[in-house]
Design an enzyme around this catalytic site. Sequence first.
Site, PDB file in Angstrom:
ATOM      1  CG  HIS A 134     -24.994 -29.634   4.360  1.00 39.88           C
ATOM      2  ND1 HIS A 134     -25.915 -29.965   4.271  1.00 39.88           N
ATOM      3  CD2 HIS A 134     -24.774 -29.204   5.815  1.00 39.88           C
ATOM      4  CE1 HIS A 134     -26.100 -30.438   5.761  1.00 39.88           C
ATOM      5  NE2 HIS A 134     -25.134 -29.624   6.533  1.00 39.88           N
ATOM      6  CD  GLU A 135     -21.081 -28.075   6.600  1.00 39.95           C
ATOM      7  OE1 GLU A 135     -21.385 -27.697   7.729  1.00 39.95           O
ATOM      8  OE2 GLU A 135     -20.932 -29.542   6.805  1.00 39.95           O
ATOM      9  CG  HIS A 138     -24.821 -25.787   9.057  1.00 41.11           C
ATOM     10  ND1 HIS A 138     -26.535 -25.402   9.878  1.00 41.11           N
ATOM     11  CD2 HIS A 138     -24.671 -27.007   7.910  1.00 41.11           C
ATOM     12  CE1 HIS A 138     -26.764 -27.030   9.855  1.00 41.11           C
ATOM     13  NE2 HIS A 138     -25.538 -28.286   9.218  1.00 41.11           N
ATOM     14  CD  GLU A 164     -27.512 -30.278   9.426  1.00 43.91           C
ATOM     15  OE1 GLU A 164     -27.179 -30.021   9.412  1.00 43.91           O
ATOM     16  OE2 GLU A 164     -26.172 -30.038  11.083  1.00 43.91           O
ATOM     17  CE1 TYR A 275     -26.799 -34.139   9.190  1.00 46.99           C
ATOM     18  CE2 TYR A 275     -26.577 -35.407  10.625  1.00 46.99           C
ATOM     19  CZ  TYR A 275     -25.696 -34.279   9.988  1.00 46.99           C
ATOM     20  OH  TYR A 275     -24.317 -34.161  10.285  1.00 46.99           O
TER      21      TYR A 275
HETATM   22 ZN   LIG Z   1     -25.304 -29.891   8.277  1.00 47.88          ZN
END
Ligand SMILES: [Zn+2]
Length: 340
Positions: A134-135, A138, A164, A275
């Site tokens: 997930h990170e 980003h 997101e 989200y």
């Molecule tokens: Zn995030």
Amino acid sequence: MRSERHLATTIVRLAGEFDLTCAEPFEEELGRVMDGIFETTARMFGIEYRRLSDAPVWHSEVSAWEVVEQGRTLGRFFLDLFPREGKYKHAAQFTLASGVRGGALPEGALVCNFPRPGAEPALLDHGEVVTFFHEFGHLLHHLFGANTPWAGLSGVRTEWDFVEAPSQMLEEWCWDASVLQRFARHVETGEPIPADAVARMRAADEFGKGLRVRQQMFYAATSLAFHDRDPAGLDTTRLSAELQERYTPFRHVDGTYFQESFGHLEGYSAIYYTYMWSLVIAKDLFTVFRREGVLDPKPASRYRRAILEPGGSAKAADLVRSFLGRDYDFRAYEEWLNAG
Ligand SMILES: [Zn+2]
């Protein structure tokens, strides 16, 4: 971006059965997952990751890296992966420098709290692997998104109710056996995780999905409701209790004050809904990879050009349309919601 995982965590513990790292020294433990992320995304996007040994770092456990494409450096990032006293407690990607086309290179940092290798093997459970992907989603958005003339619209500086989507979409790779088998191995035998185990993990993840979604909608409603009225005389405990009972099947427990520790009220203020809304988009974007292959460079390249590179320089809806060839819709999200 902060991860919401500490609020809505889906953890399938694998340590003891199939770990996602191995019991070798430092580089071989958590490093196996790191290698898995590097190798997966390098293959998708035609890039390579190089460790920088001479870059100044803020702690001895932080490592510095650069992303290189055909000999050209695209950006740099730092990995600060282990917990320590006084450090941020969750997982997030932080922008250190925004890149611009023909100018400054983007720099970012992943700040996480994964198990530190030591006497025990630093095994990650599946939820932590999902957090890492997930990170990293980003981070890639930040690094690839430097193709604009404006630092203020670079990378993750896109519409906040879209931000997101790239990160949540990359989570999908953690649920694909063909991806996991490239780095998730049994701690003793080295056997790649069986596809059947991944199928059972996916089935287990279905449990309570409706409750998790309703809980997310409660958080979203709370973040909006706390910001769309006059704060004078606002009883946040009563409002939070009302919303909990409206959005979830659970009664409010007197004497509890959930909102006091709802950190996203500061970071995301009124728009925690980002989200779930980004997830609608992420599920739609992922349909292309599901159809064409999660490790195929062709859809990944189109995705990079259409979605990641422009950063916030165009409307998210336009970026999504240019990738999908149509407007976004709810079909993939609805299918996910109804599955299981
Ligand atoms: Zn995030």
